[in-house]
Scaffold this active site. Structure first.
Site, short mmCIF file in Angstrom:
data_model
loop_
_atom_site.label_atom_id
_atom_site.label_comp_id
_atom_site.label_asym_id
_atom_site.label_seq_id
_atom_site.Cartn_x
_atom_site.Cartn_y
_atom_site.Cartn_z
N GLY A 1 0.83 -1.21 0.00
CA GLY A 1 0.00 0.00 0.00
C GLY A 1 0.85 1.24 0.00
O GLY A 1 2.05 1.18 -0.27
N ASN A 2 0.25 2.37 0.28
CA ASN A 2 1.02 3.61 0.40
C ASN A 2 0.37 4.52 1.44
O ASN A 2 -0.69 4.21 1.97
CB ASN A 2 1.16 4.30 -0.96
N HIS A 3 1.04 5.64 1.71
CA HIS A 3 0.63 6.49 2.84
C HIS A 3 -0.47 7.50 2.51
O HIS A 3 -0.76 8.38 3.31
CB HIS A 3 1.84 7.27 3.37
#
Ligand code: CTP
Length: 408
Positions: free
Chosen positions: A217-219
């Site tokens: 995923g990412n932030h």
């Protein structure tokens, strides 16, 4: 959420028995999320007290040009109440109750009190809700004043029928506070610039499964996309907000949230709605790659190193650019070098109408932050630079650019 939310309402009260209803009116405005300031004619203070209205509106109430010193001469300064400032503060002015006398002054431009001076200084839309006895309401001079005020661009909230203070029954009662609020809401909603337009907004990260418990995923917090959805809805657009996993929520009758997890799911939802929308704003941080094979069982740790083979996700925005008809397509770009040229190349590659360029070189901009500094580039390569500002304001800037396009 009410269309009155966040609106600055200047309520002018003139001297009729119905003035007592303005206490409820102020309460309803505050409940709807509006800010309220009140200007009273001296006569109206016989029917409702400034203290009541100041308490309910959480603001001082004005009725004279000059605020007198109190008895002790030491707790309150003498102040000039600036009618121009008050008038310019307002998003809308409502005069309720508007007595026959005040209506006549509004029609003739007679300026003998603070309310009239404020009315004459107002540049915002002005509404008035008349209240008087039935014969006064029908008198040719009153009707003539209504006509004039309409010509001036003021909007009347018609009086209602019923029992009047005189004991007579008929037309002339101040519209009930709930009805005044509904009238204003309906009137404002009908004038919103994006009314009838449909938006598709993507937001947040996507999660790409590795096995049943792990993902890539990412932030991205999703905040930018949620702010854009809200800004568009506040201008009357119907919004489908397709968001990846985020704790954010928004409650607005014009926004439909569709929560997805992976890029593939976002792709499918976007394509499902694309034909029905006028504008697409792709603010999601879509994962570029996903694991080629998703393990059906939780992967056990074994070797010292572990390799996951990744394959490219479909580029959602690119795919929409390939099939777009009249849709206005807005993409985001996050670049670290050769920013403007890379962004321009992305406009062509993805067939966009506008790109919002985030620069990682700007302190305070980007992932997980409440602020953003962006540059807009349109499809003619016109560049609009912006200051670092709250994401809500960046969202408004994007939506205002789109409003301008529809107004052109
Ligand atoms: N986007 C998308 N689907 C993807 C990847 C990106 O819809 N699979 C959208 C993003 O929401 C954003 C825009 O495309 O609006 C820009 O994405 P970006 O990752 O900057 O573009 P790329 O073409 O992936 O650029 P690069 O190769 O430079 O990473």
């Amino acid at each position: 959420m009410s269309v009155l939310s966040g609106k600055k309402i200047l309520l002018g009260i003139s001297g009729g028995i119905a003035a007592y209803k303005t206490a409820t009116l102020v309460r309803l405005f505050i409940k709807a999320g509006a800010q309220v300031q009140v200007v009273m004619t001296p006569a109206s203070k016989d029917f409702v007290t400034p203290l009541t209205l100041a308490t309910l509106s959480k603001n001082p109430v004005y009725s004279t040009f000059y605020e007198e010193l109190d008895e002790d001469n030491n707790t309150k300064e003498g102040v000039w109440n600036n009618h121009v400032e008050l008038a310019l503060w307002a998003d809308l002015m409502l005069i309720a109750p508007a007595t026959a006398n005040t209506l006549s002054k509004m029609a003739s431009g007679t300026c003998d009190n603070l309310l009239m001076a404020t009315y004459l200084s107002a540049k915002c839309p002005v509404y008035y809700a008349p209240a008087m006895d039935l014969d006064m309401y029908k008198h040719p001079s009153t009707l003539e004043n209504f006509k004039k005020l309409q010509e001036f661009g003021n909007t009347m909230i018609p009086a209602e029928s019923g029992e009047l203070a005189s004991g007579l029954s008929g037309e002339g009662r101040l519209a009930e506070p709930e009805n005044i609020v509904s009238f204003l809401e309906a009137d404002l909603a009908s004038k919103l610039p994006l009314r009838g337009k449909k938006f598709l907004v993507t937001a947040g990260p996507t999660y790409e499964a590795i096995d049943p418990v792990r993902f890539i995923g990412n932030h991205s917090s999703g905040k930018m996309g949620f702010d854009i959805a809200l800004s568009a809805a506040n201008k009357g657009a119907e919004v489908i907000l397709v968001t990846g996993p985020t704790h954010l929520n928004v409650e607005n009758h014009l926004i439909q949230i569709i929560r997805i997890t992976s890029a593939q799911e976002m792709y499918e939802v976007c394509h499902q709605y694309f034909d029905a929308v006028d504008v697409v704003i792709a603010a999601a941080a879509v994962a570029d790659y996903k694991p080629k094979n998703v393990a059906q069982q939780k992967i056990k740790k074994a070797e010292d190193t572990f390799v996951i083979e990744l394959e490219k996700n479909k580029d959602i925005l690119f795919s929409l650019g390939q099939i777009k008809k009249n849709q206005f397509l807005v993409g985001f770009a996050l670049e670290t070098d050769n920013e403007i040229n890379n962004a321009k190349a992305k406009i062509i590659k993805k067939n966009l109408d506008l790109i919002v360029l985030n620069s990682l070189n700007d302190v305070g901009a980007g992932f997980g932050k409440p602020t953003n500094k962006v540059t807009f580039i349109d499809k003619d390569f016109t560049i609009f630079e912006n200051e670092l500002k709250a994401k809500e304001l960046v969202a408004d800037d994007i939506i205002n650019l789109i409003v301008k396009k529809y107004e052109a």
